[in-house]
Scaffold this active site. Structure first.
Site, mmCIF file in Angstrom:
data_model
loop_
_atom_site.group_PDB
_atom_site.id
_atom_site.type_symbol
_atom_site.label_atom_id
_atom_site.label_comp_id
_atom_site.label_asym_id
_atom_site.label_seq_id
_atom_site.Cartn_x
_atom_site.Cartn_y
_atom_site.Cartn_z
ATOM 1 N N GLU A 22 6.175 -2.359 -9.429
ATOM 2 C CA GLU A 22 7.116 -2.831 -10.435
ATOM 3 C C GLU A 22 7.640 -1.658 -11.232
ATOM 4 O O GLU A 22 8.675 -1.132 -10.974
ATOM 5 C CB GLU A 22 6.472 -3.898 -11.337
ATOM 6 C CG GLU A 22 7.461 -4.819 -12.032
ATOM 7 C CD GLU A 22 8.299 -4.052 -13.019
ATOM 8 O OE1 GLU A 22 8.579 -4.431 -14.126
ATOM 9 O OE2 GLU A 22 8.696 -2.996 -12.690
ATOM 10 N N CYS B 90 4.600 1.663 -3.285
ATOM 11 C CA CYS B 90 5.693 2.264 -4.053
ATOM 12 C C CYS B 90 5.584 1.915 -5.526
ATOM 13 O O CYS B 90 4.863 0.995 -5.920
ATOM 14 C CB CYS B 90 7.053 1.857 -3.490
ATOM 15 S SG CYS B 90 7.381 0.097 -3.378
ATOM 16 N N CYS B 91 6.280 2.701 -6.319
ATOM 17 C CA CYS B 91 6.305 2.544 -7.764
ATOM 18 C C CYS B 91 4.916 2.805 -8.353
ATOM 19 O O CYS B 91 4.325 3.844 -8.118
ATOM 20 C CB CYS B 91 6.835 1.161 -8.125
ATOM 21 S SG CYS B 91 7.624 1.106 -9.750
ATOM 22 N N ILE B 92 4.329 1.839 -9.073
ATOM 23 C CA ILE B 92 3.027 2.021 -9.701
ATOM 24 C C ILE B 92 1.869 1.736 -8.741
ATOM 25 O O ILE B 92 0.727 2.129 -8.984
ATOM 26 C CB ILE B 92 2.907 1.129 -10.968
ATOM 27 C CG1 ILE B 92 1.660 1.449 -11.795
ATOM 28 C CG2 ILE B 92 2.921 -0.346 -10.580
ATOM 29 C CD1 ILE B 92 1.666 2.816 -12.421
#
Length: 207
Positions: free
Chosen positions: A77, A122-124
């Protein structure tokens, strides 16, 4: 051979679940490559929320048979530590480097790693790998931009943080771990989409 890829979702919506754009980008690139995506999840009404993203049936993470899949992808997110991976799949939002991960997800990551199956985050979500796979290499964007919440803590956890731009992905060949920063960067959606595309493409090469 058709590649089967488990896509792990954590609800639906910015600041309170899997980012829709990231999940959509993952599913589009998997579809383009001819892979089968099987979103799964756990807790609260996350199954129902995840079904909104997946546009189809979802299954409880506890029922996932890792041996049936060639790879697993976990969209995230944002860096803001109150949501999705940081709250629904772990307690990173509260405990940071001392966090615990949802048991079924922790087992899945360990099983995939032990079997040599690719894991993409991906992301966090790469924080999950940092917690479970000591010494792994990953990216959560440029460390000068996220030292406080993520890059610095990743290093404290004994992992190597690699600086990457949003349109790039990092490949940790030894661990078959693929990461891209996605919305950890303040970037246009099409650049996030391109970075996820590279991650998916490289994942399928080794799946």
């Amino acid at each position: 051979m058709v590649k089967c890829v488990a896509v792990i979702l954590s609800g639906c919506g910015v600041y309170n679940g899997t980012d829709i754009h990231e999940a959509s980008a993952v599913l589009v690139h998997l579809s383009r490559a001819g892979a089968k995506g099987t979103p799964t999840d756990e807790k609260r009404n996350i199954l129902q929320e995840s079904a909104r993203i997946a546009r189809g049936d979802v299954a409880d993470l506890a029922k996932l048979d890792g041996s049936a899949f060639h790879a697993a992808i976990i969209p995230g997110e944002t860096e803001f530590p109150t949501n999705d991976v940081a709250k629904n799949l772990s307690d990173w939002a509260v405990k940071n480097k001392d966090c615990t991960i949802l048991p079924h997800l922790g087992k899945l990551i360990k099983d995939f790693h032990k079997a040599g199956r690719p894991l993409s985050m991906c992301c966090i979500s790469p924080i999950l790998a940092a917690k479970i796979l000591p010494g792994c290499e990953l990216t959560v964007r440029q460390d000068k931009e996220c030292e406080k919440w993520t890059a610095g803590v990743v290093k404290e956890m004994g992992c190597k943080h690699v600086n990457k731009d949003v349109e790039e992905a990092h490949i940790n060949v030894k661990n078959k771990l693929f990461t891209t920063c996605a919305f950890m960067c303040n970037a246009p959606i099409h650049k996030v989409f391109d970075g996820i595309g590279i991650m998916v493409k490289e994942t399928l090469k080794l799946a």
